[in-house]
Design a protein around this motif. Sequence first.
Motif, mmCIF file in Angstrom:
data_model
loop_
_atom_site.group_PDB
_atom_site.id
_atom_site.type_symbol
_atom_site.label_atom_id
_atom_site.label_comp_id
_atom_site.label_asym_id
_atom_site.label_seq_id
_atom_site.Cartn_x
_atom_site.Cartn_y
_atom_site.Cartn_z
ATOM 1 N N PHE A 270 37.804 53.645 19.149
ATOM 2 C CA PHE A 270 38.590 52.436 19.398
ATOM 3 C C PHE A 270 39.564 52.649 20.546
ATOM 4 N N ASP A 271 39.595 51.677 21.449
ATOM 5 C CA ASP A 271 40.577 51.629 22.533
ATOM 6 C C ASP A 271 40.519 52.850 23.443
ATOM 7 N N ARG A 272 39.317 53.415 23.625
ATOM 8 C CA ARG A 272 39.160 54.524 24.565
ATOM 9 C C ARG A 272 39.177 54.017 26.000
ATOM 10 N N TRP A 273 38.849 52.756 26.179
ATOM 11 C CA TRP A 273 38.960 52.084 27.464
ATOM 12 C C TRP A 273 39.123 50.591 27.203
ATOM 13 N N LYS A 274 39.495 49.858 28.235
ATOM 14 C CA LYS A 274 39.806 48.436 28.062
ATOM 15 C C LYS A 274 39.002 47.585 29.028
ATOM 16 N N SER A 275 38.932 46.310 28.721
ATOM 17 C CA SER A 275 38.228 45.385 29.605
ATOM 18 C C SER A 275 39.000 45.227 30.914
ATOM 19 N N ARG A 276 38.287 44.854 31.960
ATOM 20 C CA ARG A 276 38.850 44.820 33.310
ATOM 21 C C ARG A 276 39.920 43.750 33.479
ATOM 22 N N VAL A 277 39.691 42.533 32.967
ATOM 23 C CA VAL A 277 40.553 41.396 33.281
ATOM 24 C C VAL A 277 41.754 41.299 32.345
ATOM 25 N N SER A 278 41.518 41.233 31.058
ATOM 26 C CA SER A 278 42.617 41.010 30.114
ATOM 27 C C SER A 278 43.005 42.251 29.326
ATOM 28 N N ILE B 149 32.957 37.389 34.125
ATOM 29 C CA ILE B 149 32.042 36.753 35.076
ATOM 30 C C ILE B 149 32.817 35.957 36.118
ATOM 31 N N GLU B 150 33.874 35.292 35.696
ATOM 32 C CA GLU B 150 34.625 34.384 36.575
ATOM 33 C C GLU B 150 35.530 35.107 37.568
ATOM 34 N N THR B 151 36.048 36.266 37.201
ATOM 35 C CA THR B 151 37.102 36.919 37.977
ATOM 36 C C THR B 151 36.522 37.927 38.971
ATOM 37 N N ALA B 152 36.870 37.764 40.233
ATOM 38 C CA ALA B 152 36.364 38.654 41.281
ATOM 39 C C ALA B 152 36.862 40.082 41.091
ATOM 40 N N GLY B 153 36.038 41.034 41.483
ATOM 41 C CA GLY B 153 36.422 42.439 41.400
ATOM 42 C C GLY B 153 36.954 42.934 42.732
ATOM 43 N N ASN B 154 37.178 44.247 42.793
ATOM 44 C CA ASN B 154 37.704 44.820 44.033
ATOM 45 C C ASN B 154 36.637 45.574 44.817
ATOM 46 N N GLY B 155 35.381 45.490 44.341
ATOM 47 C CA GLY B 155 34.287 46.146 45.032
ATOM 48 C C GLY B 155 34.228 47.643 44.821
ATOM 49 N N ASP C 146 36.152 50.191 41.596
ATOM 50 C CA ASP C 146 36.094 50.513 40.173
ATOM 51 C C ASP C 146 36.274 49.275 39.290
ATOM 52 N N LYS C 147 36.715 48.174 39.854
ATOM 53 C CA LYS C 147 36.890 46.920 39.111
ATOM 54 C C LYS C 147 35.741 45.985 39.466
ATOM 55 N N VAL C 148 34.655 46.096 38.720
ATOM 56 C CA VAL C 148 33.417 45.411 39.088
ATOM 57 C C VAL C 148 33.243 44.122 38.294
ATOM 58 N N GLN C 149 32.980 43.048 39.020
ATOM 59 C CA GLN C 149 32.735 41.749 38.408
ATOM 60 C C GLN C 149 31.307 41.667 37.893
ATOM 61 N N ILE C 150 31.112 41.043 36.738
ATOM 62 C CA ILE C 150 29.760 40.845 36.214
ATOM 63 C C ILE C 150 29.051 39.789 37.050
ATOM 64 N N ARG C 151 27.922 40.165 37.648
ATOM 65 C CA ARG C 151 27.142 39.223 38.448
ATOM 66 C C ARG C 151 25.725 39.069 37.923
#
Length: 487
Positions: free
Chosen positions: A124-132, A150-156, A158-163
């Motif tokens: 549990f809580d070893r890592w967290k979701s990117r956006v919230s 899906i909606e929130t853009a990533g940084n290209g 380590d913060k990758v958006q689901i496409r």
Amino acid sequence: VLLLAMIHVLFAENLVKLGRLAANGVDELRAASAAWTPERAAPITGIAVDEIRALTRALATTPRAVLYGRIGVCVQEFGGMAAWLCYTINALTGHLDEPGGLMFTTPAVDPLPLAAMLGFDGGFDRWKSRVSGKPEFGGELPMTVLAEEIETAGNGQDKVQIRALITSAGNPVLSAPGGPRLEKAFETLDFMVSIDPYINETTRLAHVILPPTSALERSHYDAALNAFAVRNVAKYSPPTFERAADARHDWEICLELWTRIGLPAKLGPGSTVVRKLLGKLGPEAIIDLALRTGPHGFGRGGLSLAKLRKLPHGIDLGALEPRLPKRLATADKKLQLAPDIYLADLDRLRARYSATWSTGLVMIGRRHLRSNNSWMHNSERLVKGPSRCTIMMHPVDATARDLVDGAMANVSTKKGAIELAVEVTDSMMPGVVSIPHGWGHGLKGVKLRVAQTVPGVSVNDIVDSDRIDKLSGTSALTGQPVEVRRA
């Protein structure tokens, strides 16, 4: 709140009896429940003080009893805490891992070693979701993060958006909270593939649909649900019909997708061998190995797939037996009754009920025997009879809103509104209404011949996906405040 009040009574009336299982955290649990008296719980729960005490005494003094909670307990604002307290009460009353109480199976195919190998070990809580920043559990994130990821853009980097997205035998547009938002998010994906025999509310949005063989064209061994059975059993079912030459099983489709995505390469130099071995052996060889090395497989006469093939009705492996403390993952083989993450979450519960809370209507879900999930609505036998997509209301609440049985009601939240027929029944508690999930088959592009004749409405269209269990990130599907009026 009810469960904490019951624990309070157990300690106050000296009804705690752990039995043969040793435990840590008893004193902490006593202190945590001290303030949650039946008198405090009664106005919050609508259950009288005397009833709370009587219920607790009955559970504690009945030799064979169990406190059972599943989906309805988990999918609410304090779902994680409620699930913890269910286990805790069973332990405090001596009903955990005892005949007639809450027991665990000894399945022929033991899923725990495989789950640990794949990362589904309850971490549990070893890592967290990117956006919230919601926590993972057992290697998975809550469904509440999918739309925003899906909606929130990533940084290209380590913060990758689901496409791109793969769905398999799922229909999140109907079964997940905030269906309309998910639908819009899916429409923006660069690529979506669905493994499914139907063009339903979700798969109609896919770029590619890969239909697997039907249930009658593939063999079956229930490696998952046998772990939750009320008796230890094992049964293998061979295919009833031969599949077509160009048909593919689910596992073949997944293996090929896994290969084309390039995931086997992450296994290192032996990846090609692993891929070919899995493709050649298939799941039956894996099941056979698991049967032979499982708890019922060792020694002469042990289980194997060959043996199950000769027993078309399966085999009874006996009643459930105590599995604890051997099965515990704790270092000292003791129950941990008061984990820090749950004790800390009690502050949120205190804050929630320290101020005035809403006295309006709250909505809960429900499942029918013939309508557990949305895909069951495409069977004529399962959907025949009276409509089950109704809002159930107590007579007092219906009368106050000038509603009668069969009338159309408008049900709304801040997320939207739906209209459906009223079912007046005293089986509902006053102040609570119930709407089943999985309906809403009238969307454009759906090709479900039977389901479209009984479309109903989707309750998840009005579920506020922002209401979550903040500990786990899970949607609070139960206890959603709603307004109901005549349509």
